[in-house]
Design an enzyme around this catalytic site. Structure first.
Site, PDB file in Angstrom:
ATOM      1  N   ASP C 228       0.920  -1.148   0.017  1.00  0.00           N
ATOM      2  CA  ASP C 228       0.041  -0.014   0.017  1.00  0.00           C
ATOM      3  C   ASP C 228       0.876   1.226   0.046  1.00  0.00           C
ATOM      4  O   ASP C 228       0.359   2.394   0.382  1.00  0.00           O
ATOM      5  CB  ASP C 228      -0.999  -0.096   1.342  1.00  0.00           C
ATOM      6  CG  ASP C 228      -1.999  -1.188   1.206  1.00  0.00           C
ATOM      7  OD1 ASP C 228      -2.056  -1.479   0.114  1.00  0.00           O
ATOM      8  OD2 ASP C 228      -2.400  -1.335   2.115  1.00  0.00           O
ATOM      9  N   ALA C 229       2.145   1.336  -0.352  1.00  0.00           N
ATOM     10  CA  ALA C 229       2.910   2.478  -0.618  1.00  0.00           C
ATOM     11  C   ALA C 229       3.306   2.812  -1.846  1.00  0.00           C
ATOM     12  O   ALA C 229       4.183   3.657  -1.947  1.00  0.00           O
ATOM     13  CB  ALA C 229       4.222   2.049   0.535  1.00  0.00           C
TER      14      ALA C 229
END
Lengths: 284, 284, 284, 284
Positions: C228-229
């Protein structure tokens, strides 16, 4: 209009709405607003009711006692009772940035906020002129690491003298101590310049830029001991693009901050906010 | 959960909330939701209450009668009583455009909409395949100026056969007759592809482009005899720029249309909408 | 229209716009769109230009080479060249939830997305019927901890066979391996059901509920090794209230997820996204 | 930074971007921003470019002439040339309501608006104190039906004396005459308190309440002879509910009005607005 507002919370069970509304009806209360909410998981009931005091048969002084005896005890209620007269008294803490302060003063000036503002306190002297132009006393109390404890005791003295009900940190940029907070539980409103829980702490616009978010935000919350972790009252966002640098985010964000803070103040003043388990219920 | 929902309106006076909530309490009703509103100008009171039927001591069949006798008469109430079981039955009318239809079918498929969809009716045959893939009967009833009256009577026959409660015009693109409307008063939901009252009538995206608006919208409303003038249930908007041509507006607008229509359907299904003086009250 | 799209990035200096636009002009290119951006801090220049190929004097095959020789070398440009014909080929990965998938298929069906969808891959068989109703091949490849490596090699084989350009994880709910990602750098789009960087990882709606936020969101991003980065392509939000429980947030959030994902797909297809330092530049 | 801004429009043809960017490059101009747009239907090209003057080899005074000779003539361009120094001069017209005025003054005070405000003119004396607290001259010019022509000539005299570039009607509540408008074509910005073209004319919040809209808005536009029909610069909206009465709409709307007006002023100051066929192009 002379108005009373009752906020109630208690374990959920049948008959609560009936009991409260019957109490008001029996005493001639014309209900203006009623909103209720049940936290189904916690089995907890919340209610806000307001009514016209003019036709009410109980005196202001006896309502609390009578409601306690006739309704609250039976349902194990926590309740608070408020009146729109006399007006609530709000202190504003600022630092150097003016956008939230001006927005509040402008709303106050136009009669949009039903509140007394007996004083503004700042750790800098920058905004004195404008505050005084609005005929509000301005107190400059510098704060450094060494003088912080002393500064807070001076602040508390001024707040007590001015009989202040709650405090608004309008981009005050200082962390207030647990002792200070304990004097105003759920009665210090802070505006944090991010969409919490994203970007807790300092320089959230820098962090937002680094992460490359497409939307920034601001959050008004009650201050608790843990930094930026108190119950959220209101949030709002604004869209940004890759070509917006940090300075742009600051500017776009200011418009969000001021509207979020003013909405939170309004909800607090209207007694539409109650807190349970670090979350707010915002009544209609 | 087996749920009853009561919608009430009457002249405003003291004691209404107490009377309704007491009626529910006396019969063992566990109130799930209650929301009320007073139109101060019209001095009219509106209320929606829902409660759990399982613990309720009255049978479904007798509630209406008993409420009428014990509460409604005294307060001169208009009221309607609804149950979440059996499910409401909804017909969908479409033309060639699929975005609203697919959105509804997709929500229905995922269990988001508590509704039966016994049929889809269209003046074109284009969307038959997809509708039938969702196992819903599709009826193609062509409409021309000459056949319109006959087509509507055929539509009404199908709706009656299918025991339909309300009708959704999901970009149906045909004007329905006053006679047709009279069979479903405040029970035909239309989606208009503009931010009403701006751009009434045909080709609103063309008109929006011509006017150079910076925001476009969509409006879900109950159909009344006057075109696009019925009570508004929901509206939503989207931002556009000068470089968006009419085709872009159509595409951006479709996303708005489908979400607005689905929200309106949800509010209608939850019995959260009531109408007064061509305006809707949307309960929480 | 037969269109070429050029995406350029290089160290900032004078004359870049002139050089690129002159190259196009000298070869008869009718510029349709041009957008540029300078990251002032990194002193880096970004540009997207599109032009009509029909009147262009260079053949598709020779453009890249000629541009490289005549312009790119001098300015130390990284560039990519794209054509709108033949259509880009997109694979969709899903799990059990259908809202994003249906939304994409519905847009594809109505001609809104200029893309080929040669296959849908899922770790469950739930959505086969609907996918096949849209005449798209559906592949069920179960994934467990033990079979994951094997499943991914099977997925990669299918993607290669189908000559897929990029992959959309439409609520796929599985973490893909670094090896898998390395086959599609900046060409795997994921939809995360929170307003990143808030609520990274599993169960973001539960976390949002616990924190008591007033606004929820969704984020479409390119998948990178860190969970999720990756670079954010698009975000959108929706307002929630205290009375919305986790199930409500899920439902409200689904509407946000699907619109965010579809916008990200559209931007990617239009070659309007480029990545620099884990941030996206989204051209107009 | 010393900046030049060029706004161009002309019939669309090949080579325009190349010609403009080459002109800037040949004279040592470091392009800061470039945005272009083609109205495909009207076959008209629009462009905005800005560049750093410090490294530019032409003197400010000769740019216009040289550009005209070397580029504009060939392409039949209409163009305007602007500099960010000296600052643009803006007059504000107000009546009794303060929200837009305070918002502008607050932004000016914090350095957010790069503009000189040499005077505020009002038909009432109510806001003199606050304006003067910000050290800006305040002129009270009463306006009645009889004195209007005379009042306008007095206003025009003051504007000329103060060397004003453009005028902002910050809820001025008076209709200005065609003669007055002719002195400032596309240089008078008005804020209308509705989502135009809905609710043209007086009392839009009353009309919005009557129609039962779920969203209200505000519109900033250039003033033209036809009332509320000029080119729209910016619009924004806010959600309202049935329980909001007209006074609520006024209050909610004020927050929208002030943000819309400030955004429009910012776009105008940044020379990002150009007008074609009663629509605005807003450059990035």
């Amino acid at each position: 209009m002379n108005k009373a507002i009752l906020i109630v919370q208690c374990p959920d069970q049948q008959g609560i709405v009936a009991a409260v509304s019957d109490f008001l009806y029996q005493n001639g209360g014309n209900i203006l607003e009623v909103d209720q909410y049940v936290d189904q998981e916690a089995k907890r009931f919340f209610m806000r009711a307001s009514w016209d005091l003019d036709s009410f048969s109980l005196k202001k002084e006896e309502i609390s006692n009578r409601f306690s005896q006739e309704v609250a005890k039976e349902f194990e209620m926590d309740f608070t009772l408020h009146f729109n007269q006399p007006k609530t008294r709000m202190a504003i803490f600022v630092s150097k940035q003016s956008h939230c302060l001006f927005d509040i003063l402008s709303r106050h000036h136009s009669g949009q906020l039903e509140v007394e503002i007996p004083l503004v306190i700042s750790n800098h002297d920058h905004l004195r002129d404008v505050v005084e132009a609005f005929n509000i006393p301005f107190h400059h109390i510098p704060v450094s690491r060494e003088t912080k404890a002393h500064a807070e005791s001076e602040q508390l003295r001024l707040l007590e003298e001015a009989n202040v009900d709650f405090v608004v940190l309008a981009r005050y940029m200082q962390i207030v101590s647990p002792d200070f907070i304990s004097h105003f539980p759920d009665r210090i409103i802070n505006i944090h310049h991010s969409f919490l829980p994203a970007f807790v702490g300092a320089k959230p616009y820098h962090a937002a830029f680094e992460r490359g978010v497409k939307i920034i935000g601001a959050t008004a919350h009650y201050v608790t001991e843990e930094l930026d972790a108190g119950p959220i009252i209101e949030q709002e966002v604004a869209r940004v693009r890759h070509h917006n640098n940090v300075a742009d985010l600051v500017q776009i964000g200011q418009d969000v901050e001021k509207v979020v803070l003013s909405r939170a103040i309004k909800s607090h003043l209207d007694r539409k906010v109650t807190v349970f388990k670090n979350r707010t219920i915002i009544f209609y």
